[in-house]
Design a protein around this motif. Sequence first.
Motif, PDB file in Angstrom:
ATOM      1  N   GLN A  85       0.830  -1.209   0.000  1.00 28.45           N
ATOM      2  CA  GLN A  85       0.000   0.000   0.000  1.00 28.45           C
ATOM      3  C   GLN A  85       0.863   1.258   0.000  1.00 28.45           C
ATOM      4  O   GLN A  85       0.489   2.284  -0.545  1.00 28.45           O
ATOM      5  N   GLN A  86       2.051   1.152   0.614  1.00 32.04           N
ATOM      6  CA  GLN A  86       2.917   2.321   0.711  1.00 32.04           C
ATOM      7  C   GLN A  86       3.383   2.815  -0.654  1.00 32.04           C
ATOM      8  O   GLN A  86       3.650   4.006  -0.840  1.00 32.04           O
ATOM      9  N   ASP A  87       3.545   1.895  -1.634  1.00 28.13           N
ATOM     10  CA  ASP A  87       4.017   2.334  -2.941  1.00 28.13           C
ATOM     11  C   ASP A  87       2.872   2.601  -3.910  1.00 28.13           C
ATOM     12  O   ASP A  87       3.089   2.768  -5.112  1.00 28.13           O
ATOM     13  N   GLY A  88       1.648   2.650  -3.366  1.00 33.99           N
ATOM     14  CA  GLY A  88       0.499   2.986  -4.198  1.00 33.99           C
ATOM     15  C   GLY A  88       0.126   1.908  -5.194  1.00 33.99           C
ATOM     16  O   GLY A  88      -0.594   2.178  -6.162  1.00 33.99           O
ATOM     17  N   GLY A  89       0.602   0.697  -4.968  1.00 30.99           N
ATOM     18  CA  GLY A  89       0.257  -0.414  -5.854  1.00 30.99           C
ATOM     19  C   GLY A  89       1.098  -0.507  -7.106  1.00 30.99           C
ATOM     20  O   GLY A  89       0.891  -1.392  -7.933  1.00 30.99           O
ATOM     21  N   THR A  90       2.042   0.420  -7.260  1.00 29.78           N
ATOM     22  CA  THR A  90       2.885   0.376  -8.464  1.00 29.78           C
ATOM     23  C   THR A  90       3.982  -0.683  -8.348  1.00 29.78           C
ATOM     24  O   THR A  90       4.484  -1.173  -9.355  1.00 29.78           O
ATOM     25  N   GLY A  91       4.373  -1.004  -7.119  1.00 28.08           N
ATOM     26  CA  GLY A  91       5.378  -2.037  -6.914  1.00 28.08           C
ATOM     27  C   GLY A  91       6.786  -1.475  -6.809  1.00 28.08           C
ATOM     28  O   GLY A  91       7.079  -0.366  -7.268  1.00 28.08           O
ATOM     29  N   VAL A  92       7.652  -2.260  -6.196  1.00 24.69           N
ATOM     30  CA  VAL A  92       9.058  -1.898  -6.020  1.00 24.69           C
ATOM     31  C   VAL A  92       9.912  -3.040  -6.556  1.00 24.69           C
ATOM     32  O   VAL A  92       9.621  -4.216  -6.326  1.00 24.69           O
ATOM     33  N   LEU A  93      10.945  -2.699  -7.286  1.00 21.98           N
ATOM     34  CA  LEU A  93      11.896  -3.684  -7.782  1.00 21.98           C
ATOM     35  C   LEU A  93      13.201  -3.518  -7.003  1.00 21.98           C
ATOM     36  O   LEU A  93      13.791  -2.433  -6.973  1.00 21.98           O
ATOM     37  N   THR A  94      13.636  -4.593  -6.351  1.00 19.67           N
ATOM     38  CA  THR A  94      14.908  -4.620  -5.630  1.00 19.67           C
ATOM     39  C   THR A  94      15.850  -5.556  -6.366  1.00 19.67           C
ATOM     40  O   THR A  94      15.536  -6.727  -6.575  1.00 19.67           O
ATOM     41  N   VAL A  95      16.996  -5.029  -6.750  1.00 20.25           N
ATOM     42  CA  VAL A  95      17.951  -5.786  -7.551  1.00 20.25           C
ATOM     43  C   VAL A  95      19.203  -6.057  -6.724  1.00 20.25           C
ATOM     44  O   VAL A  95      19.831  -5.121  -6.206  1.00 20.25           O
ATOM     45  N   ASN A  96      19.550  -7.337  -6.578  1.00 19.73           N
ATOM     46  CA  ASN A  96      20.776  -7.734  -5.904  1.00 19.73           C
ATOM     47  C   ASN A  96      21.821  -8.137  -6.934  1.00 19.73           C
ATOM     48  O   ASN A  96      21.495  -8.806  -7.920  1.00 19.73           O
ATOM     49  N   GLY A  97      23.049  -7.731  -6.691  1.00 16.75           N
ATOM     50  CA  GLY A  97      24.120  -8.104  -7.606  1.00 16.75           C
ATOM     51  C   GLY A  97      25.438  -8.240  -6.888  1.00 16.75           C
ATOM     52  O   GLY A  97      25.561  -7.953  -5.685  1.00 16.75           O
ATOM     53  N   VAL A  98      26.441  -8.709  -7.601  1.00 12.71           N
ATOM     54  CA  VAL A  98      27.788  -8.866  -7.056  1.00 12.71           C
ATOM     55  C   VAL A  98      28.768  -8.150  -7.970  1.00 12.71           C
ATOM     56  O   VAL A  98      28.440  -7.828  -9.112  1.00 12.71           O
ATOM     57  N   ASP A  99      29.983  -7.906  -7.460  1.00 11.65           N
ATOM     58  CA  ASP A  99      30.952  -7.250  -8.320  1.00 11.65           C
ATOM     59  C   ASP A  99      31.683  -8.283  -9.175  1.00 11.65           C
ATOM     60  O   ASP A  99      31.459  -9.489  -9.060  1.00 11.65           O
ATOM     61  N   ASP A 100      32.549  -7.812 -10.048  1.00  6.08           N
ATOM     62  CA  ASP A 100      33.165  -8.687 -11.040  1.00  6.08           C
ATOM     63  C   ASP A 100      34.189  -9.656 -10.459  1.00  6.08           C
ATOM     64  O   ASP A 100      34.690 -10.530 -11.181  1.00  6.08           O
ATOM     65  N   MET A 101      34.488  -9.547  -9.170  1.00  5.67           N
ATOM     66  CA  MET A 101      35.322 -10.556  -8.515  1.00  5.67           C
ATOM     67  C   MET A 101      34.632 -11.917  -8.518  1.00  5.67           C
ATOM     68  O   MET A 101      35.263 -12.949  -8.264  1.00  5.67           O
ATOM     69  N   ALA A 102      33.350 -11.931  -8.812  1.00  2.00           N
ATOM     70  CA  ALA A 102      32.594 -13.185  -8.836  1.00  2.00           C
ATOM     71  C   ALA A 102      33.144 -14.175  -9.863  1.00  2.00           C
ATOM     72  O   ALA A 102      32.968 -15.385  -9.716  1.00  2.00           O
ATOM     73  N   VAL A 103      33.816 -13.683 -10.914  1.00  2.00           N
ATOM     74  CA  VAL A 103      34.368 -14.606 -11.909  1.00  2.00           C
ATOM     75  C   VAL A 103      35.467 -15.451 -11.298  1.00  2.00           C
ATOM     76  O   VAL A 103      35.710 -16.588 -11.732  1.00  2.00           O
TER      77      VAL A 103
END
Length: 395
Positions: A85-103
């Motif tokens: 309800q806080q975002d008015g029903g538009t929704g929130v996108l949360t993106v998790n990522g890692v840095d390039d040391m992951a290779v």
Amino acid sequence: MDFSVPPVTVQVRDNATLSTLGVIDDFVSLTITPRFNSVGAYVLTISAASPKAVLLVPGNGLVIKRGAAVLMSGPIREPNWSLSQQDGGTGVLTVNGVDDMAVLAGATCWPKPTADEAHQTDPVYKISAVVAETAMRTLVNLNIGPGALTARKVANLTLATDGGRGASVTKQVNQFDNLLTTLQDIAKTAGLGFRVTQVGSSLQFQVYEPADRSGAARFSFALGNLSGSSYTVTAPTCTKAIVVAGGTDSARVVKVYTRPDTAYPGPLIEQFVDQTSVDSTSADRDAQMDQAADEALTSGAAQGNLTMTPIDTPRLQFGVDYTVGDIVSCQVRDDFYADVVREVGITFDSQNGYVAQAVIGSPDSMDNHDVLARQFQYIARIFTRLRRLETRKAA
């Protein structure tokens, strides 16, 4: 502080080509955690109704800059959608990522990296009397870099010029040990840093010596650039390394190395260091045992850990005047404590602006306070011993 000065730029890239797809200029919040010699992470939150949200999917990545300095670059791992309800029903996108040391974290050290899986006839990979930086570059190059087999090669990965940094290294790498962990062991005893970051249209593996900025990058309440700090010390876990080589196909050789800590008087703390996969008749046996002892004693030494919340000032700003891997100093009671910046948690948002929290010292001292971390360390040691047993059987 206005977090937009110096400006924070979030670019979206195509991970395959590293080309820029767009700029996220309407995010709600962004947290990044760069780490010294380890995999960093980021979390970005944006309105799901944003036209830029379609870019934030696996297969793409982010390049995060503050001014001209790249704070972090790496792939998107987990996009998560939520509605409230806080975002008015538009929704929130949360993106998790890692840095390039992951290779590096996602790769292993093959005992014979120039051969395919059907021809892994060597029981170990041997590093013989080369400087630490060269050893590290060779491991990356042959396993996932330009010199690797096509099937294992990481696209667009290059290596910075070899600067010949660090002392000589002689050691055996057990079959399929994790590449990142192996690099961390070598770098720790050599006093080196390493990273993978986007440079132009390529990912570049870089080795460097931590820059000593402890004279200029000084933090204290009196200087007005520190809002909080805490300091802890963890007792040593190894001051006496008992290194055992041979014992299977060659005679067993035992050498004892001591490194007492004057701050912790009392009985030495012994640790068995398994080098039984090393042929005790080999000419470089002692060099391999010396390297193994150095790694065990360095990892087991007493650790200081300082967590501080610095305040950016016109004269001292993170990402401009110091960064992860640099040596800085912070006042602890009456003295200044100098060590490497191991980790920095940085948050940008429209309400609180820019906040940074730095960790100075060894990450081991933090892990020793965490039961789960200690369990993982114990399990890792078990797997290491099992791999050594497999190595001896294969030989």
